[in-house]
Design an enzyme around this catalytic site. Structure first.
Site, PDB file in Angstrom:
ATOM      1  N   ASP A  61       0.879  -1.136   0.000  1.00 31.30           N
ATOM      2  CA  ASP A  61       0.000   0.000   0.000  1.00 31.30           C
ATOM      3  C   ASP A  61       0.938   1.213   0.000  1.00 31.30           C
ATOM      4  OD1 ASP A  61      -2.196   1.654   0.498  1.00 31.30           O
ATOM      5  OD2 ASP A  61      -1.818   1.580   2.651  1.00 31.30           O
ATOM      6  N   ASP A  63      -1.399  -0.907   6.252  1.00 33.17           N
ATOM      7  CA  ASP A  63      -1.487  -0.418   7.629  1.00 33.17           C
ATOM      8  C   ASP A  63      -2.671  -1.036   8.364  1.00 33.17           C
ATOM      9  OD1 ASP A  63      -3.421   0.910   6.307  1.00 33.17           O
ATOM     10  OD2 ASP A  63      -2.551   2.905   6.518  1.00 33.17           O
ATOM     11  N   ASP A  67      -7.296  -1.684   4.319  1.00 40.13           N
ATOM     12  CA  ASP A  67      -6.995  -2.734   3.350  1.00 40.13           C
ATOM     13  C   ASP A  67      -7.120  -4.138   3.932  1.00 40.13           C
ATOM     14  OD1 ASP A  67      -4.835  -2.186   4.914  1.00 40.13           O
ATOM     15  OD2 ASP A  67      -3.606  -1.380   3.290  1.00 40.13           O
TER      16      ASP A  67
END
Lengths: 75, 633
Positions: free
Chosen positions: B324, B514, B518
């Site tokens: 990410d 994190d 997600d």
């Protein structure tokens, strides 16, 4: 519910496997695993249980398996 | 180490083992020379001393529980050796069986102790402060939320709690792997498992022991054993079948002379005995999980928690790793990287407008302007409105002021006589159709990102970034860090699709995020790695691997340690299976005697377990209680 129990007095790691198999057959138990190195019996139960009562049930299974195994609730 | 093993048994056991060992050696070198009565007398004394508990337990299990234990198999083996008049062999089977047992016990105890610095830090008591100020030592689980506990210098903090007053210097190495002390001030929550380096402090407990940081962490590591890796699952299945098959073979071998005339009973009994002696799969069943357990412990010492040996295996075999962007590769905090102003008013205007917004960009702009203005020329904005997707407008000091994107500013001013050099999100400040200034904000790449991607390349792992951010920004970062693939402008739903595409191509793929937005991708990946300051429960829940401190470079180290762990486990597995097979084959052919079988079995166990325990030494323990205590002033 996840119950963590101390298990002492097991003879050998592959006896632990056998006992693990026996515990898995208990109707309240969804899954069980014994970590021989950390002397931990980890049980996932279908329903919430009282830990002390449950430890006694596990003690009974252990008694049927071998002498000298002690099961107690982990601190 | 030998000393440790010897110390782990009682003097009585030591005496019996040493005595029977001496008798065994005597019978061996004087074989056939001593009178039979003396031989038998010595043998029985030694045998009863060393074997009575094994034999009793063996028959108890057989008659009461209708089960053949390994003790029973060993007992049968000694009876067989006795029947063949191999007295020293009979003794040896029992003696080395016991030595193997003691060793296993020692190894498992030792590994549990050393597996994590955490276990040592597991608090055994808490100082509960009563209303009158006196303290009482209680078990941590007896302390309730809201109670006050006292922690003296050098002691581990037993429960999570808020610091009641002053400051506290705490070493959090057990939790984060970072040995620099962290300073907490009044009102801060201190996680349990830290060691108090300052003077006596008092904490108001915020979580009971069961849910405290240290208990959750210890559980995480110990529960990890339940998520078995493929080699472990294989071993488990193997072990279930191994013993019955070997014992059945032993029985068949013993019966051979019944079917083939002319064969000697003694010879075939001996072959059967070899099988019985190596019938226990103990070395295997202990050494493979122990390798993984040790690996998990080693990794925990660099401040990374792996939630099961299956993830160690996946990490070791990883083909690609997706990232990410915001908050993972970058800090997730915007900073002004460039600004051009015709009038300092631009700063004051921007501040006045953006103060009314909660957008992360706005917060970054405000803190930048505040710093630069140093308190001078403060304005107040009225009638502030967001222009969705373009910026924000308002009335300041009688002027119409807009902070907006390039397109919107172009519409207002016609042509723009300022342009940005740096890449990032641009904010234009316009006063009544007059351009006053321009700001570029950028989310900075983490300091150690470069290091990580270089290492991942060395490890042969492909890298990809999946982000919702603009293509231009994503590509600049990707080029800078040398990423293999970039998926930009991905909506949260698209992220999973992009990930699956990568997975189709590479096979085993991990994801680093994190853990906040997600979670689906983290869950879908073969190894979901969450960056999370310790305590973020959502990250711990959703992921398989937790980096306790936001340090990207630890990912490469984790993968390296995982590879070492897996190869250690495979080494042990192949070594033990091969050695057992060779002994069995030689035994069946009559080429291996009982001695080889004993050495093969116990020796193998000791070697494999010692090899597995190497994992414990890979990462030096950063928390040394003694050292810490002397460091306390």
């Amino acid at each position: 519910m996840r119950v963590r129990l101390d298990i002492n007095g097991l003879d050998c790691p592959h006896c632990a496997l056998k006992l693990e198999g026996m515990i898995k057959e208990h109707p309240e138990v969804k899954d069980a695993s014994i970590n021989f190195a950390s002397k931990l019996l980890l049980v996932d139960t279908h329903q919430d249980v009282d830990e002390d009562e449950f430890a006694e049930k596990m003690q009974k299974i252990a008694n049927d398996f071998e002498d000298g195994i002690e099961v107690s609730v982990r601190d | 180490m030998m000393l440790g093993i010897i110390k782990s048994i009682t003097p009585k056991e030591r005496f019996i083992l040493a005595g029977s060992l001496a008798v065994m050696v005597l019978l061996l070198i004087k074989r056939g020379e001593l009178p039979l009565v003396l031989t038998l007398g010595l043998f029985f004394i030694a045998y009863i001393a060393v074997a009575y508990d094994v034999v009793i337990s063996a028959f108890k299990t057989l008659f009461i529980r209708h089960r053949m234990s390994e003790q029973f198999l060993m007992t049968i083996a000694t009876f067989g050796a006795f029947a063949l008049q191999d007295y020293p062999e009979a003794l040896a089977v029992m003696i080395f069986y016991k030595i193997g047992d003691i060793f296993e016990e020692y190894a498992s105890g030792k590994s549990h102790e050393e597996i994590t610095s955490l276990v040592k830090l597991k608090p055994s008591f808490a100082r509960l402060v009563k209303d009158d100020g006196s303290e009482e030592m209680v078990k941590p689980r007896k302390v309730k939320i809201g109670d006050v506990i006292r922690v003296k210098a050098g002691e581990a903090i037993a429960l999570d709690g808020v610091l009641l007053k002053g400051y506290a210097q705490v070493n959090l190495a057990a939790l984060t792997g970072e040995s620099m002390p962290v300073t907490f001030k009044e009102g801060d929550e201190i996680p349990s498992g830290g060691i108090n380096l300052s003077q006596v402090v008092e904490l108001k407990v915020t979580r009971n022991y069961r849910n405290s940081s240290i208990a959750r962490l210890i559980n995480l590591i110990e529960d990890a054993a339940a998520n078995k890796s493929r080699p472990e699952a294989l071993i488990t299945r193997f072990a279930v079948w191994y013993t019955p098959i070997v014992v059945a073979c032993a029985a068949l071998l013993a019966l051979v002379p019944l079917f083939i005339s002319g064969e000697s009973w003694a010879d075939w009994t001996q072959r059967a005995l070899v099988f019985l002696v190596v019938s226990c799969p103990c070395a295997l069943v202990l050494s493979v999980p122990l390798s993984f357990f040790g690996g998990i412990g080693a990794i925990s010492r660099i401040g990374v928690m792996v939630k099961g040996s299956i993830f160690i295996e996946n990490l070791a075999r990883l083909k690609a790793l997706c990232f990410d962007k915001t908050g993972t590769i970058t800090y997730g905090k915007f900073k002004v990287t460039e600004f051009k102003v015709k009038d300092d008013k631009a700063l004051a205007y921007l501040k006045a407008l953006e103060e009314q917004s909660t957008h992360p960009l706005a917060q970054a702009a405000v803190s930048f302007c505040t710093e630069h203005l140093k308190g001078q020329s403060v304005f107040k904005a009225n009638e502030v409105k967001e222009i969705a997707g373009f910026g924000i407008e308002g009335e300041i000091d009688g002027h119409h002021v807009v902070a907006c994107s390039k397109e919107y500013a172009k519409n207002l001013c016609g042509t723009l006589d300022l342009s940005a050099q740096k890449l990032g999100t641009e904010i234009y400040v316009v006063e009544d159709h007059k351009l006053l200034g321009l700001f570029v904000l950028f989310d900075e790449v983490r300091e150690d990102a470069q290091e990580l991607f270089v290492k991942l390349k060395d490890l042969g792992i492909a890298t990809a970034m999946i982000t919702g951010d603009k293509k231009e920004v994503a590509q600049v970062i990707a080029r800078e860090l040398n990423l293999s693939e970039v998926y930009a402008e991905q909506l949260p739903d698209d992220k999973l699709k992009a990930f699956n595409e990568i997975k189709k191509h590479y096979g085993l793929v991990g994801y680093v995020g994190d853990g906040i937005n997600d979670a689906p991708v983290l869950a879908a990946s073969d190894a979901g790695i969450a960056m999370g300051q310790f305590g973020s429960a959502s990250a711990v829940e959703a992921s398989d691997v937790v980096i306790m401190q936001d340090e990207l470079s630890k990912i490469a180290k984790t993968i390296e340690l995982s590879r070492k762990t897996l190869s250690l486990a495979m080494q042990n597995m192949i070594f033990v299976i091969l050695a057992k097979l060779i002994i069995l084959i030689l035994g069946a052919l009559g080429m291996a005697g009982i001695w080889l079988a004993i050495v093969g079995d116990v020796g193998l166990c000791v070697l494999a377990v010692l090899n597995a325990m190497r994992a414990l030494t890979w990462v030096k323990n950063k928390v040394d209680l003694k050292e810490l205590k002397t460091a306390v002033v």
